[in-house]
Write a protein that holds these residues in place. Structure first.
Motif, PDB file in Angstrom:
ATOM      1  N   MET A 176       0.843  -1.172   0.000  1.00 16.33           N
ATOM      2  CA  MET A 176       0.000   0.000   0.000  1.00 16.33           C
ATOM      3  C   MET A 176       0.889   1.238   0.000  1.00 16.33           C
ATOM      4  O   MET A 176       1.830   1.336   0.765  1.00 16.33           O
ATOM      5  N   GLU A 177       0.579   2.173  -0.838  1.00 15.73           N
ATOM      6  CA  GLU A 177       1.366   3.396  -0.965  1.00 15.73           C
ATOM      7  C   GLU A 177       1.021   4.383   0.142  1.00 15.73           C
ATOM      8  O   GLU A 177      -0.138   4.556   0.504  1.00 15.73           O
ATOM      9  N   ASN A 178       2.042   5.012   0.721  1.00 17.16           N
ATOM     10  CA  ASN A 178       1.832   6.026   1.742  1.00 17.16           C
ATOM     11  C   ASN A 178       1.308   7.292   1.072  1.00 17.16           C
ATOM     12  O   ASN A 178       1.942   7.832   0.178  1.00 17.16           O
ATOM     13  N   ILE A 179       0.166   7.770   1.509  1.00 15.94           N
ATOM     14  CA  ILE A 179      -0.476   8.930   0.885  1.00 15.94           C
ATOM     15  C   ILE A 179       0.244  10.222   1.247  1.00 15.94           C
ATOM     16  O   ILE A 179       0.379  11.116   0.440  1.00 15.94           O
ATOM     17  N   ASP A 202       5.169  16.429   3.894  1.00 14.40           N
ATOM     18  CA  ASP A 202       3.817  16.985   3.907  1.00 14.40           C
ATOM     19  C   ASP A 202       3.254  17.133   5.320  1.00 14.40           C
ATOM     20  O   ASP A 202       2.250  17.799   5.512  1.00 14.40           O
ATOM     21  N   TYR A 203       3.889  16.507   6.295  1.00 16.05           N
ATOM     22  CA  TYR A 203       3.353  16.511   7.653  1.00 16.05           C
ATOM     23  C   TYR A 203       3.441  17.901   8.279  1.00 16.05           C
ATOM     24  O   TYR A 203       4.459  18.573   8.184  1.00 16.05           O
ATOM     25  N   ILE A 204       2.374  18.332   8.916  1.00 16.65           N
ATOM     26  CA  ILE A 204       2.339  19.614   9.613  1.00 16.65           C
ATOM     27  C   ILE A 204       2.245  19.314  11.103  1.00 16.65           C
ATOM     28  O   ILE A 204       1.327  18.603  11.548  1.00 16.65           O
ATOM     29  N   GLU A 205       3.181  19.837  11.884  1.00 14.33           N
ATOM     30  CA  GLU A 205       3.195  19.626  13.328  1.00 14.33           C
ATOM     31  C   GLU A 205       1.874  20.092  13.935  1.00 14.33           C
ATOM     32  O   GLU A 205       1.262  21.057  13.469  1.00 14.33           O
ATOM     33  N   ALA A 259      -8.508  16.044  15.363  1.00 13.48           N
ATOM     34  CA  ALA A 259      -9.725  16.882  15.418  1.00 13.48           C
ATOM     35  C   ALA A 259      -9.619  18.060  14.450  1.00 13.48           C
ATOM     36  O   ALA A 259     -10.600  18.422  13.802  1.00 13.48           O
ATOM     37  N   ILE A 260      -8.447  18.655  14.362  1.00 14.68           N
ATOM     38  CA  ILE A 260      -8.271  19.822  13.496  1.00 14.68           C
ATOM     39  C   ILE A 260      -8.154  19.425  12.029  1.00 14.68           C
ATOM     40  O   ILE A 260      -8.585  20.162  11.154  1.00 14.68           O
ATOM     41  N   ALA A 261      -7.598  18.260  11.769  1.00 11.08           N
ATOM     42  CA  ALA A 261      -7.434  17.811  10.379  1.00 11.08           C
ATOM     43  C   ALA A 261      -8.782  17.692   9.704  1.00 11.08           C
ATOM     44  O   ALA A 261      -8.940  17.976   8.554  1.00 11.08           O
TER      45      ALA A 261
END
Length: 92
Positions: free
Chosen positions: A1-4, A9-12, A90-92
């Motif tokens: 499975m490919e990591n999306i 791209d990660y935002i703290e 929750a914010i995502a």
């Protein structure tokens, strides 16, 4: 499975919270934690991200952490780690 999502791209979570309040100045973040069961081996944190005081559909995120933490990084900060993860969801 490919990591999306890649690491780039990660935002703290701290940045997500800052951007959330910038976009929604009247926002409110509310949370609580409880034990998963009577064994007190897992902490569950629920985070609610309200965009306004009367937001009918706030973002809701859950996260859990084993107690006691299983690494030196999580031991003695189990609630904090669960809280941070739940806010990010929750914010995502």
């Amino acid at each position: 499975m490919e990591n999306i999502m890649s690491r780039e791209d990660y935002i703290e979570v701290s940045e997500r919270i800052q951007k959330f309040y910038e976009r929604y100045p009247d926002a409110s973040l509310q949370g609580s934690w409880e034990w998963l069961d009577d064994s007190h081996n897992v902490i569950v944190y629920r985070a609610e991200a309200y965009r306004t005081s009367d937001d009918p559909r706030p973002g809701v995120g859950y996260a859990s952490e084993p107690y006691p933490g299983i690494t030196n990084f999580t031991r003695n900060s189990e609630i904090m780690n669960a809280e941070t993860s739940a806010w990010g969801r929750a914010i995502a």
